[in-house]
Structures are given as C-alpha cells and as structure tokens.
Write a protein that holds these residues in place. Structure first.
Motif, PDB file in Angstrom:
ATOM      1  N   LEU A  67       2.552   1.664   7.113  1.00 31.17           N
ATOM      2  CA  LEU A  67       2.511   0.962   5.836  1.00 31.17           C
ATOM      3  C   LEU A  67       3.877   0.997   5.147  1.00 31.17           C
ATOM      4  O   LEU A  67       4.317   0.009   4.553  1.00 31.17           O
ATOM      5  CB  LEU A  67       1.444   1.585   4.930  1.00 31.17           C
ATOM      6  N   GLU A  68       4.555   2.151   5.265  1.00 32.42           N
ATOM      7  CA  GLU A  68       5.881   2.295   4.660  1.00 32.42           C
ATOM      8  C   GLU A  68       6.909   1.363   5.306  1.00 32.42           C
ATOM      9  O   GLU A  68       7.913   1.006   4.687  1.00 32.42           O
ATOM     10  CB  GLU A  68       6.356   3.747   4.768  1.00 32.42           C
ATOM     11  N   GLU A  99      -0.038   5.612   7.328  1.00 31.47           N
ATOM     12  CA  GLU A  99       0.839   5.666   6.161  1.00 31.47           C
ATOM     13  C   GLU A  99       2.281   5.316   6.551  1.00 31.47           C
ATOM     14  O   GLU A  99       2.969   4.579   5.841  1.00 31.47           O
ATOM     15  CB  GLU A  99       0.795   7.066   5.545  1.00 31.47           C
ATOM     16  N   TYR A 123      -0.665  -4.319  -0.753  1.00 33.41           N
ATOM     17  CA  TYR A 123       0.023  -3.086  -0.326  1.00 33.41           C
ATOM     18  C   TYR A 123      -0.441  -1.899  -1.180  1.00 33.41           C
ATOM     19  O   TYR A 123      -0.755  -0.821  -0.654  1.00 33.41           O
ATOM     20  CB  TYR A 123       1.535  -3.276  -0.465  1.00 33.41           C
ATOM     21  N   THR A 124      -0.503  -2.093  -2.493  1.00 29.70           N
ATOM     22  CA  THR A 124      -0.956  -1.034  -3.407  1.00 29.70           C
ATOM     23  C   THR A 124      -2.401  -0.650  -3.123  1.00 29.70           C
ATOM     24  O   THR A 124      -2.774   0.532  -3.143  1.00 29.70           O
ATOM     25  CB  THR A 124      -0.803  -1.510  -4.865  1.00 29.70           C
ATOM     26  N   GLN A 137      -2.445   1.416  -0.032  1.00 31.99           N
ATOM     27  CA  GLN A 137      -1.903   2.738  -0.339  1.00 31.99           C
ATOM     28  C   GLN A 137      -2.942   3.610  -1.028  1.00 31.99           C
ATOM     29  O   GLN A 137      -3.125   4.785  -0.678  1.00 31.99           O
ATOM     30  CB  GLN A 137      -0.678   2.596  -1.258  1.00 31.99           C
ATOM     31  N   GLU A 138      -3.607   3.038  -2.023  1.00 31.90           N
ATOM     32  CA  GLU A 138      -4.625   3.785  -2.778  1.00 31.90           C
ATOM     33  C   GLU A 138      -5.776   4.203  -1.876  1.00 31.90           C
ATOM     34  O   GLU A 138      -6.289   5.337  -1.974  1.00 31.90           O
ATOM     35  CB  GLU A 138      -5.140   2.936  -3.937  1.00 31.90           C
ATOM     36  N   THR A 153      -4.613   7.027   0.319  1.00 31.20           N
ATOM     37  CA  THR A 153      -4.483   8.256  -0.482  1.00 31.20           C
ATOM     38  C   THR A 153      -5.859   8.874  -0.721  1.00 31.20           C
ATOM     39  O   THR A 153      -6.027  10.115  -0.628  1.00 31.20           O
ATOM     40  CB  THR A 153      -3.807   7.941  -1.831  1.00 31.20           C
TER      41      THR A 153
END
Length: 500
Positions: A280-281, A277, A234-235, A238-239, A242
């Motif tokens: 993903l949330e 995004e 997940y991180t 996210q990265e 971003t």
C-alpha cells in the motif's frame, strides 16, 4: 516560417520557460497567455534576440523571414519625434508608401494631419494606432505583437481582430483581451509559474482559446477528482489494515501459551498484513494538478444610498492645450451606479474622467479611489510596493497589506521590492489592492482590465459587478462593458450620449 527548439530562458536563477519547442507556419496565430509577471513580454523579446537581461539557450530559426515587432510601449526617443519621423526614415520611404499609407489611415480612423503631430501629444489609443500603422507599412513576413489592443477604441479593436484572423502571415502575440483571443487565436502557449514562482511550466496546444480554457478546466477538474477518489480509497484501505493489525496485535498479546498453533497462525497473519501495508505504501497516487492558482480578489462591504447625489456635471467645453475635444457634456450620477464611458481614441475620455476624479476627491462624505490610464500618475511618488500600499508603516497595516498582496499572487520579493520592477499587470493589481485596503466606495477606473491577464480578468469583472459602491469607468473591454456596466455612455465631439 519560424522554428523554436528547446528554448530555455532564465533571469536571476528563475526560469521563465524550459525546453520550449514549437513551429510556426502560415496562418498560425499563437497567443501567449499567463498571469502577470510571468515573463510573456520577455519571451517575445528573447525570441527576437533583443533581451539583454536574460540567459537564453536553444535554437531560434527565422528562416530569413522579416519580423515586424509591435512593442508594448513606445521608447522615449520615439516619443520625442513627430509622427512622420516615427513612421518614415526619409521622404523617399514616404513616397514609396503613399498608396498604403492613406488606405491604412482611413481603415484605422486616423486623420491625415496626424503626421505633423508630436508622438508625445497623442492619446494612448492614437499611439497604439500609429505603432500598428508603422507595422502595416513594413514588408514583414511574421508579426510579433505585445499587447496590440491596449487603449484601442472598439471600432479599431474589431478591425484588428479581422486583420489578425484574415492575414495569412503568422502572428505571435500577447493579449489580455479575451474577446480578441476567442476570435483570433488558433494556437495557445500558456506560461505558468509554480511553487511560489520557483518553478515554471508551459503548455503549447494547437487549438482555439475557448477550447483550450475548457480543456484545461476539464482536465484540472478530472485530475482533482481522480486524486480525491484515490486518496479516499487509500485512506479507507489504510484504516482497514490498521484495524485488522490492532486486532491481531491484541490477539497475540492475549493468546494462551498453551496454544502454540494459534500463535503461529496469528504470526503468519501479521506477516501478511505487514506485506499488504508495504504494498500500500508503494502505491503511486495521482497528484492534485500542479497549476498556477488565480487571484483571490474581493472588496470589503461598502454602501452608498441609491438616491445619494454623487455628481452633477456640466462642461460647456472639454479641452486640452486649447484644443476642444467635446462640448455640452452633462452627467448626473446617483447611488451605486456602475457606469462606463466609451468613445473613439483622442476624444478626451481620460481627460474627462480625470476631471471627475478631481471634482470628487476632496469630498468628505465619500471615499474615492482612482486608477489612471498611466499608472505612474499615482505610483511615481513611491519607490517600494509597501510605501504605496501601506504608507502608515504600522505593523498591523503591513501585515494586512502583505496578506492581501499574497491573495493577488505577489511573491514575498515582489511585496518588499521596488514598484519599478513590477510588470504593468502587477502594477494594475497593486492599484486595485490599494482601492480595497482604502475602503473606497467610489471607484474611478481608466481601463481597469487593460493589463490584467485573461485568466484573472473574469475574477476582477465578477468582483466589480458585485461592488456595492459607485463605479465610473472607461473601458474598451467588451466583456467588462457587458458584465459590469449598468449604464453606458458614448463620448462624442457633441457631448455624452447615453446608450443604456
């Protein structure tokens, strides 16, 4: 033979269990396990309908079965009786029980003359044996046993294991003896208190104790690993999003006004990124397992030279109230020895170890800590937990004590509360914490693992095994004897016999 439906138990806005449902049939041996103070004994009492301090809802159906109950401690009223009067309400009842009485007296190694003795004068193990005898003489269909192994000698422990395993009568019991649990349980009820004892959780499973512990540890490890992997992925996503978003934002700021088509494409791309995004949330990640953590128990570094003379003991007669228990006792202890004394109930082990404590306690070259069999021997002078564990009342000592009690899984209310409100297991942990904070290098321990949960006991055994000072102990805990004791002595009527 026993049916429980949606049992919920609450004490002072704290739930011990919610919506517990199970059925007990012939040959079922249900062990209730859990950390100290989680309410295992209270749950037994609530099922039996003899708890007057808890709110209980749900259905409890005994189906007219007669219940035999072995309570954790004998009431003051019963302690004032002779053994005969504790066992029998009349001579007629005595004569009706004669055949079984002498059979069981022989099996659990009690002398005939015990019937004329006073309950209060019996050793701890003898009291438990007499309580078990009373239970066996009753014509019961289901047994409820609260800590049946407390203070029993090893021979009687092994008999009790055989009895529990072989009887067809269902048994619900609380025990901290891991060997007994491993050899007898075929159902497990695990009671947990989560979120600093603000929430409860229970697991009920028809399996052996060893299999349950293995399944639980594997499940926790698996869920923990899945949670870590999912969070890592997940991180990572996210990265990545971003980075792409930052790149597109930069491109949007720097694109020429003469390129409306490019700007439109970038806008469309940004919309797609924001959509990803949002998705993903909304992903539900696997949570880390919400389980009750074990204690964090450790001693500060202590040291005793290996050749230091700790004790040279010679006792011609070991006696109590003019009764000779043993004679010609000789014991030499040097250095950082870990020794354990075993022996039959009533032979004088606790009397001997208390005598050893009194001999060593006034020495200036060592720091002696003592855990008696009866915790009140050292706790009765104190009302509050912090009075006992931090008598100086200095801010620094109180902070240190509270930190250590937190590691031993005491809640804030327990830390600042009265000792009388603690369970026996929590009192045991309190005394162990005191031994640590006092930097004792000689530990005199009378049944140190007796009231501590089977989930905490492995930690305590490991820490005592690694202890660099001297341990002089009594135990009937077979795992403790095998893992902690480097020297083993058997106390008999003729003295101490070294077994290893």
């Amino acid at each position: 033979m026993l049916e429980i439906k949606n049992l919920t138990i609450e004490i002072n806005d704290r739930y011990l269990v919610k919506n517990l449902t199970f059925t007990l049939n012939k040959k079922d041996k249900l062990a209730i396990i859990g950390e100290e103070g989680n309410g295992k004994s209270t749950i037994l009492k609530c099922i039996l309908g003899i708890c007057n301090y808890a709110n209980v809802t749900g259905i409890i159906n005994f189906r007219e079965n007669r219940i035999g109950y072995l309570e954790q401690s004998i009431s003051e009223d019963n302690l004032s009786k002779k053994v005969f009067d504790y066992l029998f309400s009349s001579l007629e009842e005595y004569y009706d029980s004669l055949n079984n009485l002498y059979k069981y007296l022989d099996i659990i190694k009690l002398q005939d003359n015990i019937l004329e003795q006073n309950m209060k004068n019996l050793s701890g193990g003898e009291k438990v044996k007499v309580s078990i005898l009373k239970l066996l003489l009753g014509d019961y269909d289901i047994f409820f046993l609260d800590e049946p192994t407390n203070d029993l000698d090893i021979e009687t422990l092994e008999w009790l294991e055989t009895f529990i395993s072989n009887t067809t009568k269902p048994i619900i019991y609380v025990s901290h003896d891991e060997t007994l649990l491993s050899n007898t349980a075929n159902m497990i009820l695990h009671i947990e208190q989560l979120k600093k004892k603000q929430d409860c959780h229970h697991t009920i499973m028809k399996t052996s104790y060893d299999d349950y512990i293995e399944l639980r540890l594997n499940s926790i490890e698996k869920q923990t690993q899945i949670s870590k992997n999912e969070k890592r992925e997940y991180t990572k996503q996210q990265e990545k999003l971003t980075q792409i978003m930052n790149k597109v934002e930069y491109q949007q700021r720097t694109i020429s006004r003469s390129d409306p088509h490019g700007a439109k494409l970038l806008k469309k791309k940004m919309h797609s990124i924001k959509s990803q995004e949002k998705k993903l949330e909304q992903v539900e990640l696997t949570e880390k397992p919400d389980v009750e953590e074990g204690i964090n128990f450790y001693f500060n570094e202590v040291y005793i030279p290996k050749n230091k003379i700790i004790l040279k003991l010679e006792i011609p007669k070991l006696e109590i109230e003019d009764k000779i228990l043993s004679k010609n006792i000789k014991l030499d202890i040097i250095g950082n020895t870990h020794l354990c004394i075993i022996g039959n109930n009533g032979i004088g082990k606790s009397t001997l170890i208390k005598l050893i404590y009194n001999k060593l306690n006034d020495r200036n070259d060592i720091k002696v800590g003592y855990m008696p069999q009866n915790y009140q021997d050292i706790l009765s002078s104190y009302e509050y937990v912090l009075d006992f564990i931090s008598p100086s009342k200095s801010k620094e000592d109180i902070t240190t004590s509270r930190t250590y009690l937190g590691n031993m899984k005491f809640t804030s209310n327990e830390m600042t509360g009265k000792i009388a409100n603690l369970s026996n297991g929590s009192k045991a942990k309190l005394i162990l914490a005191k031994l640590v904070l006092d930097n004792c290098n000689i530990l005199i321990l009378d049944e140190p693992t007796r009231n501590v949960s089977p989930l905490s006991n492995p930690v305590i055994r490991r820490v005592l095994k690694e202890f660099k000072g001297t341990i002089i102990s009594i135990s009937h805990d077979r795992k403790y004897i095998n893992e902690v004791a480097l020297e083993l002595y058997h106390l008999t009527k003729e003295g101490l016999i070294k077994l290893r």
